[in-house]
Design a protein around this motif. Structure first.
Motif, mmCIF file in Angstrom:
data_model
loop_
_atom_site.group_PDB
_atom_site.id
_atom_site.type_symbol
_atom_site.label_atom_id
_atom_site.label_comp_id
_atom_site.label_asym_id
_atom_site.label_seq_id
_atom_site.Cartn_x
_atom_site.Cartn_y
_atom_site.Cartn_z
ATOM 1 N N GLU A 82 0.831 -1.205 0.000
ATOM 2 C CA GLU A 82 0.000 0.000 0.000
ATOM 3 C C GLU A 82 0.863 1.251 0.000
ATOM 4 O OE1 GLU A 82 -2.526 -0.286 3.415
ATOM 5 O OE2 GLU A 82 -3.769 -1.836 2.507
ATOM 6 N N ARG A 83 0.320 2.304 -0.629
ATOM 7 C CA ARG A 83 1.007 3.603 -0.648
ATOM 8 C C ARG A 83 0.058 4.659 -1.200
ATOM 9 N NH1 ARG A 83 1.769 4.884 -5.832
ATOM 10 N NH2 ARG A 83 2.149 3.212 -7.314
ATOM 11 N N LEU A 84 0.443 5.919 -1.026
ATOM 12 C CA LEU A 84 -0.268 7.018 -1.673
ATOM 13 C C LEU A 84 0.125 7.073 -3.137
ATOM 14 C CD1 LEU A 84 -0.100 10.014 0.841
ATOM 15 C CD2 LEU A 84 -2.165 8.949 -0.090
ATOM 16 N N SER A 85 -0.781 7.514 -3.974
ATOM 17 C CA SER A 85 -0.471 7.703 -5.391
ATOM 18 C C SER A 85 0.533 8.845 -5.530
ATOM 19 C CB SER A 85 -1.740 8.027 -6.175
ATOM 20 O OG SER A 85 -2.301 9.241 -5.721
ATOM 21 N N PHE A 86 1.127 8.954 -6.704
ATOM 22 C CA PHE A 86 2.134 9.982 -6.970
ATOM 23 C C PHE A 86 1.578 11.386 -6.702
ATOM 24 C CE2 PHE A 86 4.558 12.812 -9.785
ATOM 25 C CZ PHE A 86 5.846 12.562 -9.303
ATOM 26 N N ASP A 87 0.310 11.613 -7.073
ATOM 27 C CA ASP A 87 -0.299 12.931 -6.867
ATOM 28 C C ASP A 87 -0.895 13.090 -5.467
ATOM 29 O OD1 ASP A 87 -2.625 11.417 -6.956
ATOM 30 O OD2 ASP A 87 -3.348 12.292 -8.826
ATOM 31 N N THR A 130 -1.899 -2.429 -4.024
ATOM 32 C CA THR A 130 -1.494 -3.188 -5.209
ATOM 33 C C THR A 130 -1.219 -4.629 -4.833
ATOM 34 O OG1 THR A 130 -0.510 -1.192 -6.167
ATOM 35 C CG2 THR A 130 0.134 -3.303 -7.137
ATOM 36 N N HIS A 131 -1.888 -5.536 -5.519
ATOM 37 C CA HIS A 131 -1.697 -6.977 -5.334
ATOM 38 C C HIS A 131 -0.657 -7.442 -6.356
ATOM 39 C CE1 HIS A 131 -5.238 -7.369 -2.711
ATOM 40 N NE2 HIS A 131 -5.652 -6.319 -3.412
ATOM 41 N N TYR A 132 0.410 -8.070 -5.859
ATOM 42 C CA TYR A 132 1.498 -8.514 -6.735
ATOM 43 C C TYR A 132 1.527 -10.032 -6.850
ATOM 44 C CZ TYR A 132 3.462 -3.814 -6.675
ATOM 45 O OH TYR A 132 3.657 -2.464 -6.840
#
Length: 142
Positions: A74-79, A86-88
């Protein structure tokens, strides 16, 4: 902050020299850091289906064999407007030639030896993911 679910993966292959190679994608612009292919999950699509579609669009690799689910990051989007989960997945391929199909960004796929230092990767969690699995990937690849 809106939530977004995305999916993508690490794609590996064994080279003629016996080494394991990982596919890393770069977009337009010289010197841009690499990424793992990933993107949003469409309505009615499973996270694995989305990962396969995004890998084909961004990396140009479609002949994929699932080796293992790698969990979610998990993370914040670039903006900084969306919280992205995101599932990898880890996929193997024998495909060497990559033909990205994304109509908006001219991606290029490069193969990097997994046993050598990785080039710059834009998203820190993607670098961490590859590094965390690097020792296990050759065994899973067989």
């Amino acid at each position: 902050v809106k939530d977004r679910t995305s999916a993508g993966g690490i794609i590996v292959r064994r080279g003629d020299d016996g080494r394991v190679y990982v596919a890393l994608v770069r977009g337009e612009g010289a010197g841009m850091a690499y990424i793992l292919p990933k993107g949003g999950v469409d309505p009615g699509e499973s996270v694995e289906e989305a990962a396969r579609r995004e890998i084909e669009e961004e990396a140009g690799l479609g002949a994929l064999r699932l080796l293992a689910p790698l969990g979610a990051r998990e993370r914040l989007s670039f903006d900084r407007r969306r919280w992205i989960t995101t599932h990898y997945f880890l996929f193997a391929t024998e495909q060497v030639e990559a033909r990205p199909t994304d109509p908006h960004i001219p991606y290029a796929t490069d193969w990097h030896p997994l046993d050598a230092p990785l080039p710059p990767i834009f998203w820190p969690e993607q670098r961490e993911l590859v590094e965390a699995w690097a020792a296990r990937i050759p065994q899973l690849l067989g």
